[in-house]
Design an enzyme around this catalytic site. Structure first.
Site, PDB file in Angstrom:
ATOM      1  CB  CYS A  45      -0.926   0.005   1.214  1.00  0.00           C
ATOM      2  SG  CYS A  45      -1.991  -1.443   1.311  1.00  0.00           S
TER       3      CYS A  45
HETATM    4  C1  BEZ Z   1       0.563  -4.652   1.832  1.00  0.00           C
HETATM    5  O1  BEZ Z   1       0.123  -3.559   1.519  1.00  0.00           O
HETATM    6  O2  BEZ Z   1       1.764  -4.883   1.826  1.00  0.00           O
HETATM    7  C2  BEZ Z   1      -0.356  -5.769   2.247  1.00  0.00           C
HETATM    8  C3  BEZ Z   1      -1.526  -5.475   2.908  1.00  0.00           C
HETATM    9  C4  BEZ Z   1      -2.361  -6.519   3.296  1.00  0.00           C
HETATM   10  C5  BEZ Z   1      -2.027  -7.827   2.985  1.00  0.00           C
HETATM   11  C6  BEZ Z   1      -0.844  -8.096   2.276  1.00  0.00           C
HETATM   12  C7  BEZ Z   1      -0.011  -7.062   1.907  1.00  0.00           C
END
Ligand code: BEZ
Length: 220
Positions: A45
């Site tokens: 994210c």
């Molecule tokens: C991420 O943004 O890295 C992420 C968020 C939730 C689950 C897996 C990855």
């Protein structure tokens, strides 16, 4: 209720990182890219929200307003944004919706229990100035999206609206477009430039420079 292409994007009021908004009023007469991410302070994210910010001039060029959402609070957004800015060498200016009670996430079907029921998946809604949903995409939590592809789709939708046409595989601005099957070739030759008939159902052409179409077209 799933949201379908052509539906009116549901309106809502919410808190965001840049202040409270009423969604339709905030969108005004512009296009919107409304996208959710699973959670603040997560790695994928952090890269995605930074990329959307780096592309701000591209959104502006097309009359598009980005807006993000997660089920985190405004306080969490405020603490996380400096990390996004630092890691991606950018300054996030678009709003991030704070939706801790999941009101908006549920309205837009952004929670997919198979991917976990406490946070949103990576949904994307492209919404046009009439508030119609023109593209939906859902990515899993583990995969970052390609926002250049979302820009490409917006270019294709805007060209299709202007030229009352469709666009083929991997279309890019400047490429020829596709004449809708229901337009007879004789009419197509008046309406478009440089019409080529490859098959009776597959005609390529260029949109006239002064075309100003009246809205979305189908292709089937
Ligand atoms: C991420 O943004 O890295 C992420 C968020 C939730 C689950 C897996 C990855």
């Amino acid at each position: 209720m799933p949201l379908h292409l052509g539906d009116t994007a549901p309106d809502f009021t919410t808190e965001t990182s840049t202040g409270p908004i009423a969604f339709h009023d905030w969108a005004g007469d512009e296009w919107v890219v409304f996208f959710s991410h699973p959670a603040d302070f997560t790695p994928v994210c952090t890269t995605e929200l930074g990329r959307v910010s780096q592309l701000q001039a591209e959104w502006d060029k097309r009359g598009v307003k980005p807006i993000a959402l997660s089920v985190d609070t405004n306080e969490e957004h405020a603490q996380w944004i400096p990390d996004i800015n630092e890691y991606n060498n950018t300054t996030v200016e678009y709003p991030i919706i704070a939706d801790p009670d999941k009101k908006v996430a549920e309205l837009y079907d952004m929670i997919h229990p198979g991917e976990g029921d406490t946070s949103s998946v990576r949904s994307v809604f492209v919404i046009d100035p009439d508030k119609k949903i023109r593209l939906t995409m859902t990515y899993p939590k583990s995969t970052g999206r390609n926002f250049d592809e979302i820009l490409r789709v917006i270019d294709a939708l805007q060209e299709a609206d202007r030229g009352e046409c469709a666009t083929g595989v991997d279309w890019q601005p400047g490429d020829k477009v596709i004449v809708p099957p229901e337009v007879p070739t004789a009419e197509a030759k008046e309406k478009f430039d440089d019409v080529e008939e490859h098959y009776s159902y597959l005609r390529t052409a260029r949109v006239k420079a002064d075309a100003a179409g009246t809205g979305a077209v189908g292709c089937g």
